[in-house]
Design a protein around this motif. Structure first.
Motif, PDB file in Angstrom:
ATOM      1  N   THR A 531       0.830  -1.209   0.000  1.00  0.00           N
ATOM      2  CA  THR A 531       0.000   0.000   0.000  1.00  0.00           C
ATOM      3  C   THR A 531       0.860   1.251   0.000  1.00  0.00           C
ATOM      4  OG1 THR A 531      -1.757  -1.174   1.197  1.00  0.00           O
ATOM      5  CG2 THR A 531      -1.821   1.233   1.235  1.00  0.00           C
ATOM      6  N   GLU A 645      -3.560  -1.016 -10.353  1.00  0.00           N
ATOM      7  CA  GLU A 645      -3.178   0.178  -9.617  1.00  0.00           C
ATOM      8  C   GLU A 645      -3.559   0.096  -8.147  1.00  0.00           C
ATOM      9  OE1 GLU A 645      -4.660   3.642 -11.552  1.00  0.00           O
ATOM     10  OE2 GLU A 645      -3.569   3.285 -13.412  1.00  0.00           O
ATOM     11  N   ASP A 646      -3.972  -1.072  -7.690  1.00  0.00           N
ATOM     12  CA  ASP A 646      -4.292  -1.238  -6.282  1.00  0.00           C
ATOM     13  C   ASP A 646      -3.761  -2.578  -5.803  1.00  0.00           C
ATOM     14  OD1 ASP A 646      -6.520  -3.348  -6.518  1.00  0.00           O
ATOM     15  OD2 ASP A 646      -7.257  -1.741  -7.832  1.00  0.00           O
TER      16      ASP A 646
END
Length: 933
Positions: A531, A645-646
């Motif tokens: 993250t 993208e996560d």
């Protein structure tokens, strides 16, 4: 109704336990004994008094207006609360309900009172308990705030307001991220988001761009959002001192205590023993929830609505009625809604002048709300007491002079002073504080609160010297306890042993974020790092890689050598992986034989080089406890931002790429590509679904008959498994059986199929169908299970099926393993029929066929398709039939679909056939119709 001339109603009112009064205008013209008792007087003295002599001045004006309005509009009044004047001017709080009646031919107001003094007192005690809890929360030195599930701030204590430089009034109700957008670029956002979405406690240290300070934080989920403690550790961080403070979780649930509803009207009933006539009031309908007429129609209806466990109380009540004694009883009833309620029933006998019992009057009220309020009060007090005793900090309360009134167990431990010894003593005698460096006495915060009447914190470097002489570094704060008038009623002090808690929290943090076997970061820590890496990659416009690694054939090591050897292999693999990556890269273990690697600021060339090093090093021989072991890695990689993208997308796509490698030879590396989605997702869904298919009863057996070519009768049936997936529909065994074998579920599925087939075969026999054999396929992997023979024996015993009615179909590969051959002989010794399935597609030695306990050969469908057209298939089939005959084995052909195939096999002396020409596989219920036909 004229009250004065209705003797029956007058009896009811005069015997009512509730105060009843009648006003003509603003003058009292009647009051019953209960009303006079409430006011501390007698009926003669009260009659004729004005409202100003009975009603407290605070309620007088409102009451006069209310009376005038009723007389003017001619409408009854809703229940309301007022204050009366009792004996010696005592203030009595009551709720009243009024209605218009005719009294002595005049319009009057009939009033029923209910004393609520005790109810208001209880509510006040509840309020004081909550204020004490709030005072404790406000007194802690940690800053504390709470947010709801939409990130809106719902609470902020004094310390938090001081840290942020903004008031609670300014912030409460505002969105946290909208008010402090700079926090989105720090660890605050992902940490809080993790705590809120995954419902886990999150602890971390972070530098705040708002205050330019370091904070130690703990965020933990609640039912409504998050509670967050944070503490300024800037000075300790800068000085690199040995102790870091973590906020102690103090979860204080502010229970929403349900307030009592307005007083419910009493239910009134009477029975005239001379005429056996009943009279019931409308209040009964409110309390029971049934129309009054239901009680008139069935005199025992009330008894039918009594709680079964309280029927013995009804028996006692009936004895009192028959004996003519006045009594009060409580019992439970079942409301029309199904709710259980409690009523208090006051029964009064009425006698004539000759002392004969002529009438019985009962008045009952619903006391459920009052009972619940008392229970809530008890629970609130118990909860408060338990919270203080169980809280991880020491808590000491004093009176306004500083004398100890309460100590919780932690305070007893830290001070080495029992509560019974400390009660009544000055706080300095219990809590001896000195400065750790100067050894000078430190002013006790309680004395500061007494003087300054505000929350006071303890100076840094303070040490508690307890009764045993032990020195304990502590942190604490003290706060005033205020009453309703804002006056100080006492002081509460909260303190903690900072060294012991830090040591404990460090251990918890390690266990929470690291794998206990390999010492590598676990899934939680990896997700946190990924993250943060994504935030950095977005800011710097760089690429990062997520590499998913699964060990090939690792399950075989666990199954053959045991989990202890498997664990040692995982530790060695973890060690090798660390040597393959760059400094600063993260290697984590997700669980089982799955590892994952995070590499930041990297390109595909370097990723490929790392993957090649991993394949080379992991594939080398391992020497573990005298065993030489081999394993290889299947590696899949996803790249940010190209493949996601996560966090979820990157891990999922890396996993897909790994599965692609698994399906295409293993021991390799591949980057994620979009074409992998469909096939890999399908396999992943099957993998996931299989793990719960048995539990959710999604499997079903279909049955396909076998026909004897000599007699034309059904000679047996093969059980074939089918999977009904709730979303993907019917899934073929060809698709899910290999996955089940790969993930180690084939044994469980095979055992279920065997149990189900034997049970069904026995059901058919018990229903009158002829005894036939049911055939069940057993895989090579099942033969490797140590308990295969005992499992078959148990299933036969449980189902009561004769072993001769069970046929096990095996493949030729089973006969290549010595241990499996031993199990074949054990099964055959039980009387089970054995056959080789798909004969001709594998490799079988004639010597094995000669010596093995085999009863029949089953010709594979691929040879039957073109049997009457392809000379090669014709020769293979006739050769297999002749071979079987020479070895005294029966032979069965599967996949027979045409009359030409049937005729050929019958002509060449094949014993049995199976295929769509007879019947396709069908569920058990349909097979019975096929059998009968």
């Amino acid at each position: 109704m004229d009250f004065q001339h209705n003797e029956h109603f007058r009896y009811l009112v005069e015997t009512s336990p509730d105060p009843v009064a009648i006003h003509c205008g603003h003058t009292l013209v009647y009051i019953n004994k209960a009303g006079a008792d409430l006011l501390g007087s007698d009926t003669e003295s009260l009659i004729g008094k004005s409202l100003s002599e009975i009603i407290h001045p605070d309620s007088l004006e409102e009451s006069r207006n209310h009376v005038n309005k009723m007389l003017r509009e001619g409408k009854p009044s809703n229940t309301r609360n007022i204050s009366l004047i009792g004996k010696d001017g005592q203030r009595i709080e009551v709720s009243i309900k009024s209605m218009l009646i005719t009294y002595l031919g005049k319009q009057a107001i009939h009033v029923v009172y209910r004393d609520i003094t005790e109810q208001l007192r209880a509510e006040k005690e509840l309020k004081e308990s909550n204020e004490l809890v709030t005072s404790i929360l406000e007194s802690i030195t940690d800053a504390f705030f709470a947010i709801d599930n939409s990130w809106n701030i719902t609470y902020l204590n004094q310390t938090g307001q001081k840290y942020l430089g903004r008031t609670a009034k300014d912030l409460i109700g505002k969105n946290l991220w909208e008010e402090f957008p700079s926090l989105l670029e720090t660890r605050f956002y992902p940490a809080y988001h993790k705590a809120l979405t995954e419902k886990v406690v999150v602890e971390f240290e972070e530098f705040s761009p708002l205050t330019k300070r370091w904070y130690e934080l703990r965020a933990f989920p609640t039912k409504d959002g998050l509670s967050i403690y944070y503490r300024n550790i800037s000075e300790r961080k800068a000085a690199e001192e040995k102790i870091t403070y973590y906020a102690k979780e103090l979860e204080i649930s502010k229970s929403q205590l349900q307030q009592l509803v307005d007083t419910i009207d009493a239910g009134v009933w009477s029975v005239d023993l001379r005429t056996n006539e009943y009279m019931l009031s409308q209040g009964i309908e409110t309390i029971y929830g049934y129309p009054v007429q239901a009680f008139y129609d069935n005199p025992t209806f009330w008894k039918d609505r009594t709680h079964p466990d309280d029927m013995d109380l009804i028996g006692i009540q009936e004895k009192d009625i028959l004996s003519g004694r006045a009594s009060v009883h409580e019992h439970r009833i079942i409301h029309s809604t199904g709710e259980v309620r409690t009523i208090r029933n006051r029964i009064t006998p009425i006698f004539d002048q000759s002392n004969n019992l002529i009438q019985i009057v009962g008045v009952f009220v619903d006391i459920t709300g009052h009972q619940r309020m008392e229970q809530n009060l008890r629970e609130s007090q118990e909860w408060f007491s338990t919270t203080l005793k169980c809280i991880g900090d020491g808590v000491i309360a004093t009176d306004i002079t500083g004398k100890v009134t309460f100590m919780n167990p932690i305070a007893e431990t830290l001070t080495a002073c029992k509560e019974k010894d400390g009660l009544g003593k000055n706080i300095e005698e219990v809590l001896h504080l000195v400065n750790e460096e100067t050894r000078q006495l430190v002013t006790n915060p309680v004395n500061k609160v007494i003087k300054e009447k505000r929350i006071v914190g303890l100076a840094n470097h303070t040490v508690l010297i307890n009764k045993d002489g032990a020195e304990i570094p502590i942190d604490d704060s003290a706060a005033p306890i205020l009453n309703d008038q804002g006056e100080m009623a006492g002081i509460v002090m909260v303190f903690r042993d900072v060294i012991e808690r830090k040591s404990y929290e460090e251990k918890i943090k390690h266990y929470a974020y690291y794998d206990s076997l390999t010492g590598l970061p676990n899934r939680r820590l990896f997700t946190d790092r990924l993250t943060m890496a994504l935030v950095n990659a977005k800011r710097t416009n760089t690429t990062l890689a997520t590499m998913f690694i699964d060990l090939d054939k690792f399950k075989m090591v666990n199954d053959t050598l045991g989990h202890e050897i498997g664990d040692l292999l995982l530790v060695e693999v973890a060690s090798r992986l660390i040597t393959c990556v760059r400094e600063g890269d993260t290697v984590a273990r997700l669980g089982g034989d799955e590892f994952i690697i995070l590499m930041q600021d990297i390109d595909q060339t370097v990723v490929t080089q790392v993957a090649e090093r991993i394949i080379k090093k992991v594939s080398c021989k391992y020497n573990i406890n005298g065993f030489q072991l081999f394993t290889t890695p299947s590696i899949g990689t996803s790249l940010y931002p190209h493949d996601g993208e996560d966090v979820e997308s990157l891990i999922k796509n890396a996993d897909m790429a790994m599965y692609y490698v698994k399906d295409n030879g293993k021991n390799n590396h591949h980057f994620f590509a979009s074409f992998m989605n469909d096939k890999t997702e399908r396999k992943m869904e099957i993998d996931k679904g299989l793990r719960e298919a048995l539990e959710k009863n999604q499997f079903e057996l279909y049955y396909q008959p076998k026909m004897d070519l000599v007699t034309g009768d059904i000679s047996g049936v093969e059980a074939l498994i089918r999977w009904h997936h709730p979303e993907m529909g019917m899934i073929s065994p060809v698709e899910f059986i290999p996955v089940a074998e790969e993930i180690g579920l084939i044994a469980s599925i095979g055992e279920w199929a065997l149990q189900t087939a034997c049970t069904q075969c026995m059901k058919w026999q018990n229903s009158g169908f002829p005894s036939i054999r049911v055939a069940v396929n057993v895989s090579t992997l099942q033969f490797r299970q140590q308990n295969l023979v005992s499992t078959v024996r148990r299933i036969l015993k449980d189902s009561q099926l004769n072993p001769k009615c069970l046929e096990l179909e095996i493949t030729e590969s089973v006969m290549q393993n010595t241990e499996s051959i031993h199990k074949l002989f054990e099964l055959k010794a039980m009387g089970i029929y054995m056959s080789i399935d798909d004969f001709g597609t594998g490799y079988s030695s004639l010597s094995y066929l000669k010596r093995m306990p085999i009863d029949s050969l089953k010709i594979d469908k691929s040879f039957i398709n073109d049997i009457h057209m392809d000379p090669t298939d014709t020769m293979i089939v006739t050769t297999i039939i002749n071979l079987a005959k020479s070895l005294n084995l029966r032979v069965i052909a599967e996949g027979v679909e045409t009359a030409e195939q049937l005729q050929f096999l019958k002509q060449h002396k094949c014993d049995e056939i199976q295929g769509f020409f007879i019947s396709k596989p069908v569920p058990a219920r349909e097979f019975e119709m096929v059998w009968t036909k």
